[in-house]
Motif scaffolding. Structure first.
Motif, PDB file in Angstrom:
ATOM      1  N   ILE A   1     -47.048  26.430-122.615  1.00 36.05           N
ATOM      2  CA  ILE A   1     -48.228  25.672-123.286  1.00 36.05           C
ATOM      3  C   ILE A   1     -47.974  24.967-124.483  1.00 36.05           C
ATOM      4  N   MET A   2     -46.851  25.472-125.452  1.00 40.50           N
ATOM      5  CA  MET A   2     -46.849  24.776-126.613  1.00 40.50           C
ATOM      6  C   MET A   2     -45.619  23.693-126.131  1.00 40.50           C
ATOM      7  N   GLY A   3     -44.887  23.640-125.234  1.00 39.38           N
ATOM      8  CA  GLY A   3     -43.926  22.874-124.916  1.00 39.38           C
ATOM      9  C   GLY A   3     -42.888  22.731-125.578  1.00 39.38           C
ATOM     10  N   ARG A   4     -42.188  24.190-126.224  1.00 35.51           N
ATOM     11  CA  ARG A   4     -41.084  24.459-126.833  1.00 35.51           C
ATOM     12  C   ARG A   4     -39.905  24.469-125.781  1.00 35.51           C
ATOM     13  N   SER A   5     -38.837  23.696-125.934  1.00 33.79           N
ATOM     14  CA  SER A   5     -37.847  23.649-125.192  1.00 33.79           C
ATOM     15  C   SER A   5     -36.993  25.092-125.278  1.00 33.79           C
ATOM     16  N   LEU A   6     -36.298  25.521-124.114  1.00 33.70           N
ATOM     17  CA  LEU A   6     -35.618  26.862-124.024  1.00 33.70           C
ATOM     18  C   LEU A   6     -34.290  26.574-124.943  1.00 33.70           C
ATOM     19  N   GLU A   7     -33.820  25.557-124.866  1.00 27.99           N
ATOM     20  CA  GLU A   7     -32.579  25.300-125.861  1.00 27.99           C
ATOM     21  C   GLU A   7     -33.185  25.838-127.350  1.00 27.99           C
ATOM     22  N   SER A   8     -33.893  24.944-127.857  1.00 29.46           N
ATOM     23  CA  SER A   8     -34.450  25.334-129.270  1.00 29.46           C
ATOM     24  C   SER A   8     -34.708  26.731-129.507  1.00 29.46           C
ATOM     25  N   LEU A   9     -35.299  27.316-128.377  1.00 30.47           N
ATOM     26  CA  LEU A   9     -35.849  28.686-128.399  1.00 30.47           C
ATOM     27  C   LEU A   9     -34.442  29.716-128.494  1.00 30.47           C
ATOM     28  N   TYR A  10     -33.684  29.544-127.728  1.00 36.17           N
ATOM     29  CA  TYR A  10     -32.439  30.398-127.443  1.00 36.17           C
ATOM     30  C   TYR A  10     -31.275  30.242-128.255  1.00 36.17           C
ATOM     31  N   SER A  11     -31.414  28.903-129.126  1.00 31.99           N
ATOM     32  CA  SER A  11     -30.121  28.472-129.918  1.00 31.99           C
ATOM     33  C   SER A  11     -30.028  29.739-130.897  1.00 31.99           C
ATOM     34  N   GLU A  12     -28.734  29.768-131.223  1.00 30.87           N
ATOM     35  CA  GLU A  12     -28.409  30.552-132.380  1.00 30.87           C
ATOM     36  C   GLU A  12     -27.852  29.861-133.448  1.00 30.87           C
ATOM     37  N   PRO A  13     -27.794  30.296-134.819  1.00 33.16           N
ATOM     38  CA  PRO A  13     -27.230  29.556-135.650  1.00 33.16           C
ATOM     39  C   PRO A  13     -25.584  29.543-135.424  1.00 33.16           C
ATOM     40  N   GLN A  14     -25.059  28.471-135.823  1.00 33.49           N
ATOM     41  CA  GLN A  14     -23.703  28.304-135.507  1.00 33.49           C
ATOM     42  C   GLN A  14     -23.159  28.624-137.089  1.00 33.49           C
ATOM     43  N   PRO A  15     -21.743  29.045-136.902  1.00 32.33           N
ATOM     44  CA  PRO A  15     -21.071  29.354-138.138  1.00 32.33           C
ATOM     45  C   PRO A  15     -20.962  28.083-138.890  1.00 32.33           C
ATOM     46  N   GLY A  16     -21.504  27.985-140.192  1.00 32.75           N
ATOM     47  CA  GLY A  16     -21.418  26.654-141.050  1.00 32.75           C
ATOM     48  C   GLY A  16     -22.551  25.966-140.907  1.00 32.75           C
ATOM     49  N   ASP A  17     -23.622  26.556-140.046  1.00 26.90           N
ATOM     50  CA  ASP A  17     -24.975  25.797-140.444  1.00 26.90           C
ATOM     51  C   ASP A  17     -25.517  25.996-141.782  1.00 26.90           C
ATOM     52  N   ALA A  18     -26.414  25.147-142.197  1.00 24.54           N
ATOM     53  CA  ALA A  18     -26.723  25.191-143.520  1.00 24.54           C
ATOM     54  C   ALA A  18     -28.043  25.950-143.579  1.00 24.54           C
ATOM     55  N   ALA A  19     -28.483  26.636-142.461  1.00 22.18           N
ATOM     56  CA  ALA A  19     -29.856  27.434-142.677  1.00 22.18           C
ATOM     57  C   ALA A  19     -29.959  28.582-143.460  1.00 22.18           C
ATOM     58  N   PRO A  20     -30.419  28.356-144.465  1.00 18.25           N
ATOM     59  CA  PRO A  20     -30.484  29.555-145.532  1.00 18.25           C
ATOM     60  C   PRO A  20     -31.295  30.726-145.114  1.00 18.25           C
ATOM     61  N   LEU A  21     -32.279  30.577-143.693  1.00 19.87           N
ATOM     62  CA  LEU A  21     -33.159  31.425-143.289  1.00 19.87           C
ATOM     63  C   LEU A  21     -32.434  32.738-142.668  1.00 19.87           C
ATOM     64  N   SER A  22     -33.178  33.764-142.694  1.00 20.17           N
ATOM     65  CA  SER A  22     -32.632  35.001-141.929  1.00 20.17           C
ATOM     66  C   SER A  22     -33.292  34.957-140.394  1.00 20.17           C
ATOM     67  N   GLY A  23     -34.518  34.021-140.305  1.00 22.25           N
ATOM     68  CA  GLY A  23     -34.728  33.955-138.811  1.00 22.25           C
ATOM     69  C   GLY A  23     -35.535  34.972-138.383  1.00 22.25           C
TER      70      GLY A  23
END
Ligand SMILES: Cc1ncc(C[n+]2csc(CCOP(=O)(O)OP(=O)(O)O)c2C)c(N)n1
Length: 897
Positions: A229-251
């Motif tokens: 319905i929302m059109g979110r891609s599976l890649e974006s949904l199932y991607s995990e943060p990689q070492p070195g990613d800047a994201a400070p979020l806990s997710g």
């Protein structure tokens, strides 16, 4: 104690007469099935019986409706639907009768009347609506169902679309099952009809003029909704943060993720938003309502045509969670209404934590709570997608016609366990054996369309193959459309990139302050105020003139006025907030002689000038959980409104603890959602007993990390003024928890001057105004205890004790506090004083900051009440003795250094 009878099963919809019997009388009303007074004399008793039979079908037809795809139980005996119940015999079947208010035919045979009633009320949709008191709404629904006659009017093109969407739903689940083995996804299987259902809800709303649809839902089927319905891609949904990613979020896990997108529909683009959701079932319901209200307010959508809430429920959660009732109760009130939500229940007839329906609830249907707001309920068999389509059309049209809530109860099943690691046969063996043998909705519907000649089996199989190929290739199944949403109604959250320790000017030029003071103390029409209120107004006029010091009520009203003046909006809600629990706010003036509706109220903050922002103040219903969640939803959708929720007393906020823990404290870390919501929580141990004393400061401080929230305890009106202004003026949106005063509101020493508002800013630390430079003791504290300490210090003639106030406890102002402490002699004794018991208040949560800021080698001592289970004593004498002891400890007791 008798143990429950585990041997007999009682169904949700049918089968167990004894179980249903207990509800029969309620639903029918005492008069149905009884001879009506006076009608015995009627010339044709059979005609009367026919009319009563028609009425019974309207009430009770749902009981005979074919709703359960698994057909686990025979429909219950419902004598009220039997003509014999009304004295009608077989001989009457061929007789012609008047049909009264039955739509579609005025006179016909009893057998045709019966057939029409069964088609209307006992097919794949069972409708409950006779609890509605408004005749227009009832007749509207009757017309729909009695004329449709179970013919759902689905075109071949729509049939193909329904199959396509069922295929999308089913294929995705199978794909995920093999691609992400063992990962929890809370599959939708058994309830795949939800996907065509939501599709149709959105497109039908768009036909009525919807520009935004905001969806709230729990775990079940969420990944399917996100993708299909929302059109979110599976890649974006199932991607995990990689070492070195800047994201400070806990997710957060995938099945709690939100998303927003624009989809293109024949009438133009529609913005879709799926709210982020914690595990706590149903709590997102009021959050969605708040978000929708903010969007409606922004668009000036006063009847809810442009923004629609769509709220999904699980059957067990809907009937089990109290926040549902709170949310429905608020749904038609002025401050919280959305002009109707479309509610959808994914009713898989199982609640995960209860395996026997008799343990799930005390009502017949999981949707019975809907009746409290007279919402109609359309129960629909999820294995009939065409019935689902009809239910959607009816529900959306009803919502747009009457601006009221409506429920679709999608009766389905759960093909697998609760999640992908669960074994359902362990607790529901018979149900699950039946499910294993039951073909999927897609399979059944494909077969139906093949039989109808709409397509061939090969066509149906090709749909599956294509869908699988698209999934294998990755990318979005439902790519976003181009739209101007972001430009016109989107929010640029990137501008809130400030830091919590940024200082911004919050003072207001004296001339402007005077103008605003004049506006809020001028009543533009004649109003007769209560004498106590008139005194408040007179005092405010004197404050404006500088004849009285500024008190809390005036400072707060001026803070709102100053924000409105520059175009910000202000929304304050809480119990008795317009007046203020402590008779201090008076944002609304009431005429003693006229009703509200006859301009008996005057709200000065609405009358500053033509270009001001909107001011809304709401005396909220008696709910904390749903109201606070609503305001959280509002604040996350609108950063340009100062959104304030006020607890009547601070401790009542714990009725909304889920909102505080799951959204306010952690929403940014989990989901990256910024929120500038302000909580005002009256706090202070003033001898009023264990309740009404503590806002549970310790709990808020315990939640603090990663600059997630701000916790402040202002002790002066000017501090409140600058703090409220700072909350919007600073390019930062963080929840703000203010421990607000009670007794201090009228304490002569707790006042400010006009100059304090036209100069200065919010001070995170206030050094001792008496500045005893050669202090032998430095006592730090927060809140109203400072005034007790100051009074005792003066009474005892202690001129070598310094009293320092920490007005912001988080983020803790280490640099400033340290600077203040280090200006005093290093040999001084350092004490933290608090009125709360030792296990409460700020002590344990702040100790590390205190010691970190103390001069080299020095540490803080504790002066306050000993640990206690309750926040305060219920005896005034004890309260006073405790206060005396704490003042002694803070000011005079010697401590070993
Ligand atoms: C407030 C709360 N209590 C308990 C749970 C744990 N829990 C997760 S799903 C679930 C069952 C929900 O049943 P239902 O609403 O029928 O939805 P279903 O999982 O069957 O789709 C429970 C008890 C929770 N998530 N939230």
């Amino acid at each position: 104690m008798n143990s429950p009878d585990w041997t007999s099963t009682s169904p949700l919809y049918a089968g167990n007469a004894a179980y249903l019997e207990q509800f029969a009388d309620d639903a029918l009303g005492p008069w149905l099935g009884q001879p009506l007074p006076g009608l015995d004399d009627c010339s044709d008793a059979a005609q009367v019986g026919v009319l009563r039979l028609i009425n019974s079908y309207r009430y009770m037809g749902v009981r005979q409706a074919d709703l359960d795809p698994l057909r686990r139980f025979e429909p219950p005996p419902t004598p009220e639907l039997d003509p014999a119940h009304y004295g009608l015999t077989e001989a009457d079947l061929g007789r012609t009768f008047e049909t009264g208010s039955l739509f579609g035919v005025e006179r016909t045979t009893l057998s045709e009347i019966l057939q029409r009633l069964k088609s209307a009320y006992c097919g794949h949709i069972g409708i409950e609506y006779m609890h509605i008191t408004d005749v227009a709404r009832k007749r509207w629904l009757q017309e729909r169902f009695e004329l449709a006659q179970g013919n759902f009017g689905v075109s071949p093109a729509l049939k193909q679309q329904l199959l396509q969407r069922l295929t999308d739903a089913e294929t995705l689940e199978k794909f995920l099952h093999t691609r992400y083995v063992g990962q929890k996804r809370f599959s939708l299987e058994g309830g795949e009809s939800l996907i065509p259902l939501l599709d149709l809800v959105i497109s039908r709303c768009a036909r009525h003029g919807a520009k935004e649809v905001v969806v709230g839902m729990a775990h079940r089927g969420r990944i399917n909704v996100l993708v299909n319905i929302m059109g979110r891609s599976l890649e974006s949904l199932y991607s995990e943060p990689q070492p070195g990613d800047a994201a400070p979020l806990s997710g957060d896990v995938k099945y709690h993720q939100g998303f927003s997108t624009d989809v293109m529909l024949p009438n133009g683009p529609v913005h879709l938003a799926l709210a982020f959701n914690p595990s706590h079932l149903e709590i997102v319901h009021p959050v969605v309502r708040g978000s929708v209200r903010a969007r409606q307010d922004r668009r000036g959508d006063v009847l809810g045509y442009e923004v629609v809430p769509v709220i999904l429920h699980g059957d067990a959660a809907l009937s089990g969670q109290g926040v549902v009732m709170e949310s429905l109760n608020m749904s038609q009130t002025r401050g919280f209404r959305n002009h109707g939500a479309i509610h959808i229940v994914i009713n898989n007839q199982i609640g995960f934590t209860t395996s026997d329906p008799r343990d799930v609830r005390s009502t017949l249907y999981c949707t019975d709570v809907a009746k409290m707001v007279e919402a109609p309920v359309l129960h629909v068999n999820a294995d009939d997608p065409e019935a689902v389509a009809f239910a959607v059309r009816t529900a959306v049209d009803f919502r747009y016609t009457f601006h009221k809530n409506i429920f679709i109860d999608l009766v389905c099943y759960r093909r697998h366990g609760h999640n992908e690691q669960d074994e359902p046969l362990a607790t529901q063996p018979l149900m699950y054996r039946r499910i294993q043998a039951h073909p999927s909705t897609r399979t059944l519907y494909a077969q139906q369309l093949v039989n109808e000649g709409v397509l061939t089996q090969a066509d149906a199989d090709t749909l599956v193959d294509r869908c699988r190929e698209r999934l294998e290739q990755g990318g979005s199944l439902n790519p976003p459309a181009q739209s101007d949403f972001s430009r016109t109604f989107g929010i640029d959250w990137a501008r809130f990139n400030g830091q919590p320790d940024d200082e911004v000017p919050t003072a207001i030029a004296a001339g402007r302050l005077d103008f605003l003071g004049e506006r809020i103390t001028t009543l533009q029409h004649e109003i007769e105020l209560h004498s106590r209120v008139q005194k408040v107004l007179d005092d405010r006029r004197k404050m404006r003139a500088g004849e009285l010091p500024v008190d809390w009520g005036y400072a707060e009203n001026l803070a709102y006025a100053s924000l409105l003046d520059t175009g910000y909006n202000v929304r304050v809600s809480g119990q008795d907030s317009a007046r203020g629990t402590f008779f201090h706010r008076h944002a609304v003036w009431h005429d003693q002689k006229r009703e509200r509706r006859q301009s008996g109220v005057y709200i000065p903050l609405e009358h500053l000038h033509a270009r001001q922002g909107n001011f809304t103040i709401i005396d909220s219903l008696l709910s904390e959980e749903a109201v606070l969640a609503f305001e959280y939803g509002y604040a996350t959708a609108d950063p340009d409104t100062l959104v304030v929720w006020e607890a009547q007393f601070g401790d009542f906020a714990n009725g909304a603890q889920v909102v505080i823990d799951q959204f306010i404290a952690s929403g940014e870390a989990k989901w990256g959602r910024l929120c500038g919501l302000t909580l005002m929580l009256p706090h202070g141990l003033e001898g009023q007993g264990p309740e009404h004393s503590s806002a549970r400061l310790e709990r808020f401080l315990q939640l603090c990390a990663q600059d997630n929230i701000q916790v402040c305890v202002p002790t002066l009106p000017a501090q409140m003024f600058h703090l409220l202004r700072r909350q919007l003026v600073r390019p930062l949106r963080k929840p703000l928890v203010i421990l607000t005063p009670k007794g201090l509101l009228r304490y002569p020493a707790s006042t400010s001057s006009l100059a304090d508002l036209s100069g200065g800013c919010f001070q995170t630390v206030i050094d001792d105004p008496r500045a005893p430079v050669q202090a032998k003791r430095v006592v730090a504290c927060s809140g109203r205890v400072w005034f007790d300490l100051d009074a005792a210090r003066q009474a005892r003639g202690l001129d070598d004790v310094a009293l320092v106030r920490v007005e912001q406890l988080y983020p803790f102002p280490e640099a400033l506090f340290s600077k203040v402490l280090n200006a005093y002699p290093q040999a001084a004794t350092f004490v933290w004083a608090q009125e709360e018991p030792m296990n409460q208040g700020a002590w344990f949560q702040t100790l590390h900051h205190l010691n970190h800021c103390a001069p080299e080698g020095r540490r803080f001592h504790y002066a306050g009440r000993p640990p206690a289970a309750a926040p305060a004593s219920g005896h005034l004498s004890r309260h006073r003795a405790e206060l005396d002891a704490l003042l002694n400890d803070a000011l005079e007791t010697s401590y070993e250094s």
